[in-house]
Every structure is written in structure tokens, then in C-alpha cells.
Design a protein around this motif. Sequence first.
Motif, PDB file in Angstrom:
ATOM      1  N   ASN A  33      42.623  44.220  31.017  1.00 50.10           N
ATOM      2  CA  ASN A  33      42.948  45.640  30.944  1.00 50.10           C
ATOM      3  C   ASN A  33      44.256  45.816  30.197  1.00 50.10           C
ATOM      4  OD1 ASN A  33      44.659  45.064  33.467  1.00 50.10           O
ATOM      5  ND2 ASN A  33      42.557  44.820  34.197  1.00 50.10           N
ATOM      6  N   GLU A  79      43.046  46.970  38.260  1.00 46.44           N
ATOM      7  CA  GLU A  79      44.389  46.393  38.354  1.00 46.44           C
ATOM      8  C   GLU A  79      45.469  47.369  37.870  1.00 46.44           C
ATOM      9  OE1 GLU A  79      44.362  42.410  36.627  1.00 46.44           O
ATOM     10  OE2 GLU A  79      42.346  42.136  37.403  1.00 46.44           O
ATOM     11  N   HIS A  98      46.937  42.637  29.724  1.00 52.66           N
ATOM     12  CA  HIS A  98      46.448  41.630  30.665  1.00 52.66           C
ATOM     13  C   HIS A  98      45.207  41.005  30.060  1.00 52.66           C
ATOM     14  CE1 HIS A  98      44.860  39.621  34.108  1.00 52.66           C
ATOM     15  NE2 HIS A  98      43.903  40.496  34.329  1.00 52.66           N
ATOM     16  N   HIS A 100      42.374  37.372  29.851  1.00 55.88           N
ATOM     17  CA  HIS A 100      41.684  36.353  30.653  1.00 55.88           C
ATOM     18  C   HIS A 100      41.276  35.194  29.755  1.00 55.88           C
ATOM     19  CE1 HIS A 100      40.000  38.740  34.381  1.00 55.88           C
ATOM     20  NE2 HIS A 100      41.120  39.302  33.972  1.00 55.88           N
ATOM     21  N   HIS A 174      42.983  33.209  36.826  1.00 54.80           N
ATOM     22  CA  HIS A 174      42.641  34.590  36.502  1.00 54.80           C
ATOM     23  C   HIS A 174      43.159  34.992  35.112  1.00 54.80           C
ATOM     24  CE1 HIS A 174      42.876  39.030  38.068  1.00 54.80           C
ATOM     25  NE2 HIS A 174      42.677  38.976  36.783  1.00 54.80           N
TER      26      HIS A 174
HETATM   27 ZN   LIG Z   1      42.206  40.542  35.488  1.00 59.26          ZN
END
Ligand SMILES: [Zn+2]
Length: 208
Positions: A33, A79, A98, A100, A174
Motif C-alpha cells: 500500500n 494497514e 510499503h 512486499h 511481510h
Molecule cells: Zn503489507
Amino acid sequence: MFDVNQYAVVADSIADAGRFLYERGWSPATSSNYSARVDQDHIAITVSGRHKGQLGAGDVMVVDIQGRPVQSDSRASAETLLHTALYQVFPDAGAVLHTHSVNATVLSRLVPAGELLTFDGYELQKAFDGVETHETAVTVPVFDNTQDIEALAKDTQEWFLKHPEQPGYLIRGHGLYTWGKTMADCLRHVEAFEFLFECELATMRVRP
Ligand SMILES: [Zn+2]
């Protein structure tokens, strides 16, 4: 209320960032995000569950600095509070990303509990705002993963009030959170982190 023109500019910057980060393989399978500041009290952030390489006008929404939706019926990223926690700690932050990635995920699982990830001696550490030399270690905390985002937001906020010099953090198994004064700064931080993660993992593979 927020300025609609300013919102349009930052929403575009989020969609552009998404195309770049998805292309690099750092935001697979609708994960990740992104957010950008509209003004002191308003943040534009991705709507939950959207494909990050194909973000359009309906995939970004506005929340206030506490994470509550503003003029929107959409559901903000799960989040969201991790983003607003950072904007509260860093009043000059203009963007939070953010991601991953595989490398962030793998490396975060290799750092022992209670220890920091440390980058030392890499020229690219200078890509982080405020780092002038490779001779200063850059440290990154690793928080345990949880579905209790409210608790994690509180933990990260308390941590960065005490450690504002650290340019990002990992959540174990994560992904990465990092921020910057502008979206360009923030994207540079993601790229620098990814380069450093790759170097650390490559070193582990060749070290006897
Ligand atoms: Zn995440």
C-alpha cells in the motif's frame, strides 16, 4: 476539506509509483500500500486489495491524519494506521511506501528477534536522506508480523519517536515500510533498500 487539485497530483504520483514497484516485482498479488500527503491533515492512500500495477482514479482515496475516510465509501488499505502513524511522527514526510518484495520478506526472517538489521560500509547508504557517508551504519528495526494493526501502529510510532534517524522498518515475513519528503525521495529509499537487501543476501550465499 482538502484541495481537489492537490489530491489529483498526489493520486497520480501514487499510481505512477505503483506501476514502477509492481514492474520491479516488489508489490505482487495486490499486496502493498502506498500513500502521499495532500495537506497537513489529509493523506491520499490506496484502496484495499487493488492491483498495484494498474492503479486508476478509483483506487486511491483520502483519509484524515487519524486514518478515517474522508468523502469516500471505499475501504482504505488494511494497514492505513501504519501510514498515518508515520505522518504523525514525521511532519515533513510527503509519502510512505510499503512493499512486499521477496528479498525484504526473506531477509526479515533471518534477523534474530530483538536485533536490528545493520548496513555498514555500502556507498548506497548515501541514498537515504541525511546520510552523508558510507562510514555510518544504517540500522533498521524488524517488528514481528501481526494482524493487530492498531497495536503495531502504536509500537512503530513509539519506536520512531525515539529513533527518527532510521529510514524505514521491516515487518517479519511481510515487507518494508519507508517514507520520504517527496514521492521521488520515497521511491529512492525503496530502491536503496532493495539494493542493500540484495547485497546482504548475496553476501550470505558466498560467505564460507
Ligand atoms: Zn503489507
